[in-house]
Each structure stands twice: as C-alpha cells, then as structure tokens.
Design an enzyme around this catalytic site. Structure first.
Site, PDB file in Angstrom:
ATOM      1  CG  HIS A 122       0.159   6.311   2.770  1.00 33.92           C
ATOM      2  ND1 HIS A 122       0.151   7.449   1.986  1.00 33.92           N
ATOM      3  CD2 HIS A 122       1.037   5.467   2.183  1.00 33.92           C
ATOM      4  CE1 HIS A 122       0.989   7.299   0.980  1.00 33.92           C
ATOM      5  NE2 HIS A 122       1.546   6.094   1.079  1.00 33.92           N
ATOM      6  CB  CYS A 149     -28.019  -9.119   9.470  1.00 34.26           C
ATOM      7  SG  CYS A 149     -27.123 -10.344  10.442  1.00 34.26           S
TER       8      CYS A 149
END
Length: 186
Positions: free
Chosen positions: A72, A155
């Site tokens: 990171h 969906c």
C-alpha cells in the site's frame, strides 16, 4: 514526459469485468497501469486478465514480499492517480470513514494524489442514506466521483447504480494528464 502511473483498483462487484476495458484502453493510450484487486473482485474477474492487459503482476496482498515497505505504501508513493473501478458500497464506506483493513482501503488512506471512483451497485444500495452520506464525505474530501448512471442492473431492474462506461472513465483519467489539466490535479 514520463508515462502517467495509474493504479486501477478493482473492488468486488459484477461490474468488475468493465475494469479490464479501462485497463486496456489506458495501456493503449500509453499510461503505466498497475492493478490492485480485492479478494471479492477476484470472484468476478481473474487476475490473469488484468496481468495480460497491463503487462504487470496484479497486487492483491498488503504483505506482498515484492514490497518491503508494504504494498500500500510503495504503490501510493509511486503512482500519480488512483482509480477504483468499480467502487462498491463497502469500499465507499471504508474510504469515507477511514477504515483500513485490506490492501485497497490502506492504499486509499495513504494515497496523496488524485482519486477517481466509479461507483456500481444495486439501486437500493446507491439510494440508501448511509451510502449517500459516504459519497458526500468523499466528494468533500476531493474524490472525483464518476457516475453511477441509470440503466439495466445485474439485479434485473432498471435504476441508478450502473457503473459509468469504461470510455467515460478513461476519458476523465486521460484528461487529468493533458496540458490543459489543472496542475493541482495531475
């Protein structure tokens, strides 16, 4: 001029497949692209796809031995722009509230350059008060929000939550490095 160094971070949603198009188009326009994937994103898109398109190893682990200071930290220090595509409700919540419990969230917390997010989620999730609070916080923090748009969702309903098209995202990223771009953004 050196190639702009861009991190494309993929969080876990059905729209993850579109991140491959973003990576391909950025590489073709001569950007240096490194990809980061969450564990959830790997359920929707294989690392091999992004490795082939970027020409680089995909980073998935905060404790990757290739990055002695932490992936990171090294990625944040060696990149010019961070783009999260798709940005899930989970990522937006972590980013807005300063939670760093995985590679992507800790990368976001230590990244000091411009950040672009392209939200993608179910329309009810997008419209929830908590997600909208998180979006407002992130925009107030200076995050560039691209979308979402209205359209057919996975969906099987039509509504707002569809990730912006890859071309729209790439166009915005490329504009950040043009001669006309605000130097504070690039």
């Amino acid at each position: 001029m050196a190639k702009p160094r861009i991190i494309i971070a993929v969080s876990g949603g059905v729209a993850a497949y579109k991140s491959a198009i973003v990576v391909s188009q950025l590489v073709q326009s001569e950007h240096d692209v490194t990809c980061v994937m969450t564990s959830s994103s790997q359920k929707f898109l294989g690392k091999a796809t992004l490795e082939a398109l970027s020409g680089k190893k995909v980073v998935t682990d905060t404790f990757d031995s290739d990055f002695p200071l932490g992936s990171h930290i090294e990625l944040a220090r060696n990149s010019d722009l961070l783009c999260v595509v798709p940005a899930t409700a989970n990522f937006l919540s972590k980013a807005a509230n300063g939670l760093g419990d995985d590679l992507l969230s800790t990368l976001y917390l230590c990244f000091t350059g411009p950040v672009v997010v392209a939200p993608a989620m179910n329309c009810e999730m997008w419209e929830s008060k908590s997600v909208q609070r998180n979006v407002i916080k992130l925009v107030d923090d200076g995050v560039n929000m691209i979308g979402p748009e209205e359209g057919w969702l996975s969906c099987r309903v039509k509504g707002v939550g569809r990730m912006s098209e890859p071309e729209t995202i790439v166009e915005f990223i490329v504009s950040q490095f043009s001669d006309d771009a605000d130097p504070a953004k690039a």
